[in-house]
Design a protein around this motif. Structure first.
Motif, short mmCIF file in Angstrom:
data_model
loop_
_atom_site.label_atom_id
_atom_site.label_comp_id
_atom_site.label_asym_id
_atom_site.label_seq_id
_atom_site.Cartn_x
_atom_site.Cartn_y
_atom_site.Cartn_z
N GLU A 283 17.97 -0.03 8.68
CA GLU A 283 18.34 0.87 7.54
C GLU A 283 17.82 0.32 6.21
O GLU A 283 17.11 1.18 5.43
N ARG B 192 16.31 4.20 16.54
CA ARG B 192 16.37 2.90 15.47
C ARG B 192 17.33 2.09 16.07
O ARG B 192 16.93 0.70 15.93
N HIS C 210 8.55 9.04 12.17
CA HIS C 210 7.24 8.74 12.10
C HIS C 210 6.78 7.87 13.47
O HIS C 210 5.92 8.22 14.18
N GLU C 211 7.39 6.62 13.70
CA GLU C 211 6.88 5.82 15.02
C GLU C 211 7.50 6.37 15.95
O GLU C 211 6.73 6.31 16.93
N PHE D 234 13.86 0.69 6.76
CA PHE D 234 13.18 1.53 7.55
C PHE D 234 14.07 2.73 7.24
O PHE D 234 15.25 2.94 7.80
N ASP D 235 13.69 3.91 6.41
CA ASP D 235 14.48 4.93 6.44
C ASP D 235 14.11 5.88 7.47
O ASP D 235 13.40 5.80 8.43
N ASP D 236 15.04 7.07 7.48
CA ASP D 236 14.97 7.76 8.59
C ASP D 236 13.41 8.54 8.84
O ASP D 236 12.91 8.74 9.87
N ARG D 237 12.53 8.66 7.68
CA ARG D 237 11.26 9.26 7.75
C ARG D 237 10.32 8.21 8.32
O ARG D 237 9.75 8.58 9.41
N ALA D 238 10.49 6.91 8.02
CA ALA D 238 9.90 5.90 8.73
C ALA D 238 10.04 5.78 10.15
O ALA D 238 8.98 5.78 11.20
N VAL D 239 11.39 5.87 10.59
CA VAL D 239 11.89 5.80 12.13
C VAL D 239 11.24 6.94 12.83
O VAL D 239 10.86 7.05 13.91
N LEU E 265 15.46 -1.33 14.15
CA LEU E 265 15.09 -0.85 12.79
C LEU E 265 15.84 -1.04 11.88
O LEU E 265 16.82 0.28 11.87
#
Length: 338
Positions: A183, A176, A193-194, A186-191, A181
């Motif tokens: 917060e 992140r 996945h990337e 972008f939540d932790d899930r989105a980060v 990125l």
């Protein structure tokens, strides 16, 4: 700020070797804190001095009815390596009675004697997806390195590796910050996945992908588990293999990259290797020399404190339910490493 009782439940240091486990070490930590601080001071030490995170959703720290419940609300979910790291912090940072420090140190010593790799992790270069990085020693005295070419094709975790190991949650926070990125977007899930997509881009084969994706399924339950780190540089040889073979110094270093590395703690390092035909054959012809080089390097790693596990490419790509087999392996490994 502290006081010491006349009575104590600490283990007598002359009572024999400590048997360290999650249960015994947690009890020793609780006793050290309970008998060293008043309730008011204990809340300050845990929340402000040590900056721990409260994990009990059922109540607030002020509502914990005993000191033990208060401590438990901060450390209850922790596995053994994280408890050991915390015991080291108590020894170094907090004013604890020497009686209880002796007890904690016995458990730390027992844990350290249990094996693993000596010394901290200093350089983590991983997920290479292009040409080999050109690495130089920026400061040979301090063992500081610098990548002077091809840095864009690998990732470098430049922060200290936590004593409790490298968890996927640590990598998410690092990614992140690295990628900028926020917060709010972008939540932790989105980060996560990337980051997962970037790590997957470094894989060399379909067999490696089976292992990687099977382990990634474990992140659905929690990001606070050891990260499966792909393509990690273990050795580094500045020359390519052809150049090295032509030099008087001999053959290139064996296994410059590990297929996967799991850091369960600062000492517990597990290597996962996925073997294709290139590990033991040239074309379709078995090559005993290649095989002997592979097992010799395995021996060297094990003597250095690493644990090494191998999967055959065939069992990952040509057998049914290979993903379930890998998932079961990682479940058993996680249980064993507690």
């Amino acid at each position: 700020m502290s006081f010491f009782p006349t009575g104590s439940s600490a283990v007598n240091p002359e009572s024999g070797p400590a048997k360290v486990s999650t249960r015994t070490l947690r009890a020793a930590i609780e006793d050290a804190l309970i008998y060293s601080f008043t309730r008011t001071n204990l809340e300050l030490v845990l929340a402000e001095e040590l900056q721990l995170t409260w994990t009990n959703d059922a109540c607030d720290p002020s509502e914990a009815d005993t000191k033990r419940a208060l401590i438990d609300g901060y450390i209850h979910p922790w596995p053994l390596p994280q408890l050991v790291a915390f015991a080291r912090r108590l020894d170094a940072e907090v004013e604890i009675s020497e009686t209880y420090l002796v007890d904690l140190r016995r458990y730390i010593d027992a844990y350290d004697r249990g094996g693993g790799v000596e010394g901290p992790t200093k350089n983590l270069i991983f997920a290479a997806n292009g040409p080999k990085p050109d690495i130089v020693l920026q400061d040979a005295v301090s063992n500081d390195i610098e990548i002077v070419a091809n840095a864009e094709h690998c990732l470098v975790y430049e922060q200290p590796i936590p004593a409790e190991g490298m968890r996927f949650s640590h990598l998410i926070r690092w990614w992140r910050a690295r990628e900028g990125l926020p917060e709010t977007l972008f939540d932790d899930r989105a980060v996560g996945h990337e980051l997962h997509r970037r790590l997957a881009a470094s894989l060399d084969s379909e067999a490696e992908r089976v292992v990687f994706e099977a382990y990634a399924g474990r992140y659905k339950a929690s990001y606070d588990i050891p990260a499966l780190i792909p393509q990690v540089y273990l050795h580094y040889d500045p020359y390519d293999q052809r150049t090295r073979r032509g030099l008087s110094s001999g053959l290139p270093l064996a296994r410059q990259r590990l297929d996967f590395l799991l850091l369960f703690s600062d000492r517990q390092r597990v290597v996962i290797e996925v073997d294709g035909k290139q590990h033991y054959a040239q074309g379709d012809q078995a090559n005993p020399a290649l095989y002997s080089e592979m097992v010799a390097e395995d021996r060297r790693l094990r003597l250095a404190g690493y644990e090494v596990y191998r999967f055959g490419g065939y069992e990952l790509t040509q057998k049914q339910n290979s993903a379930a087999m890998v998932q079961n392996f990682f479940t058993q490994l996680a249980e064993r490493m507690k």
